[in-house]
Design a protein around this motif. Sequence first.
Motif, PDB file in Angstrom:
ATOM      1  N   HIS A 147      -7.230  18.010 -49.474  1.00 57.98           N
ATOM      2  CA  HIS A 147      -7.673  19.011 -50.456  1.00 57.98           C
ATOM      3  C   HIS A 147      -8.329  18.343 -51.661  1.00 57.98           C
ATOM      4  N   SER A 151      -4.598  33.821 -39.953  1.00 54.36           N
ATOM      5  CA  SER A 151      -5.558  34.909 -40.220  1.00 54.36           C
ATOM      6  C   SER A 151      -5.539  35.989 -39.145  1.00 54.36           C
ATOM      7  N   LEU A 210     -11.632  28.776 -53.789  1.00 55.10           N
ATOM      8  CA  LEU A 210     -12.710  29.753 -53.539  1.00 55.10           C
ATOM      9  C   LEU A 210     -12.249  31.167 -53.912  1.00 55.10           C
ATOM     10  N   MET A 270     -11.842  17.559 -50.841  1.00 55.03           N
ATOM     11  CA  MET A 270     -12.743  18.724 -50.865  1.00 55.03           C
ATOM     12  C   MET A 270     -13.053  19.162 -52.301  1.00 55.03           C
ATOM     13  N   ILE A 308      -5.795  33.785 -47.726  1.00 59.85           N
ATOM     14  CA  ILE A 308      -4.888  33.551 -46.580  1.00 59.85           C
ATOM     15  C   ILE A 308      -4.825  32.066 -46.276  1.00 59.85           C
ATOM     16  N   PHE A 361      -3.301  20.240 -43.263  1.00 56.92           N
ATOM     17  CA  PHE A 361      -3.702  20.796 -44.554  1.00 56.92           C
ATOM     18  C   PHE A 361      -2.527  20.976 -45.522  1.00 56.92           C
ATOM     19  N   ASN A 401      -3.191  21.703 -37.318  1.00 55.55           N
ATOM     20  CA  ASN A 401      -4.016  22.099 -38.456  1.00 55.55           C
ATOM     21  C   ASN A 401      -3.138  22.426 -39.677  1.00 55.55           C
ATOM     22  N   GLY A 416      -8.428  30.704 -45.159  1.00 60.07           N
ATOM     23  CA  GLY A 416      -8.052  29.291 -45.306  1.00 60.07           C
ATOM     24  C   GLY A 416      -8.215  28.864 -46.746  1.00 60.07           C
TER      25      GLY A 416
END
Length: 332
Positions: A44, A124, A81, A47, A96, A38, A34, A75
């Motif tokens: 990214h 996290s 966000l 998204m 995070i 990313f 993961n 994340g």
Amino acid sequence: MKTFTRVADHVLLATLKALRLDSRLFDVLYRNKNRKLFTNTYVHQKMLADTIRCQRYHDALVKHVKPDSVVVDLGTGTGILAIFAAKCGAKKVYAIDHSDIIQHAEKLAKREGLTNIEFIHGHSSRFVPNSKVDILVHDQIGSYLFDEKMIVNIVDLRERVMRSDGLILPGHYDLFLEPVQMHSDRVVRHIWDEKICGVDITSLSELEVPYSWYHRFSFNDPGAVDHFLCEPESVLSFDLHTINEESQLPTQLSYSRPVVKGGRIDGFLVYFHARFDDEVFFTTGPEADRAMSWSYQLLRTKPLQYETGQTLNFNIEVDRWSNTNSWRWKCS
Ligand SMILES: C[S@@+](CC[C@H](N)C(=O)[O-])C[C@H]1O[C@@H](n2cnc3c(N)ncnc32)[C@H](O)[C@@H]1O
């Protein structure tokens, strides 16, 4: 040699299981995978290019962040966000991420002149804030809904760092597994039913591994779906505010539904609705304003013909929903 390797793998896995180390090993492997995935900017960009997705998160944060809110962005990725939440006037935002992409998030926040975001480069599960968190925002949502370890990561933070009346955005989910006929030029045929340029390849059916990736098809274009055979209805719903473990979800589901538009079934389309509250939500389904960064996953079946009015029976069993390799589906 191949047999030897297979036996060795089997013995290794059995030993790890006996020592109860298998799930920990899979966990470490998953985290590494993961983290690397990313670091790739392409995911990214995809998204960020999804305007519906970004708009819905923004709408929800504008509505729920208050001047005294402490927010955690689990994340954070490019930080988008966390930046939305900070711009909504949150008192403090923790952002995070265990991937190196977080360096770009920090730069972005600096350029926006934001000083109320603290970036934390790590997993996290090791995060401990100075004060309790009011809002947890996240996109821990895979195309199969469960495949980014959403439940385990969020329940861990909810229990350790959030106020008991804290808000998770998005918190509520409805999963759909809908029988579809694919558009005639987009059907992926089963190779062992085919002649390829006159060559009969049916003997390759020996290679078939049931429910493997061969039996799935991932795509983005809603136009690839010709039509739904039944009226869509969610098969599973849950809320991250109340669920404690993935094992609380049923591991077997079935339905019998009337066919409302006859045709050939090519598989079951996996998509979901994600709800921030009673008004704000997005869908990854084929509706007009779909969030595009999630791919459709088709659980392929043998092509069976259905008449309108017939009953379609569907059954799915899983070991765990987050282990998509364990999904076993059948239709009759
Ligand atoms: C789907 S991306 C979302 C990125 C960003 N929030 C957005 O909406 O564009 C998920 C991010 O979560 C990070 N991530 C996944 N699990 C994590 C965990 N348990 N702890 C920290 N970061 C995690 C990944 O590295 C990735 O950047």
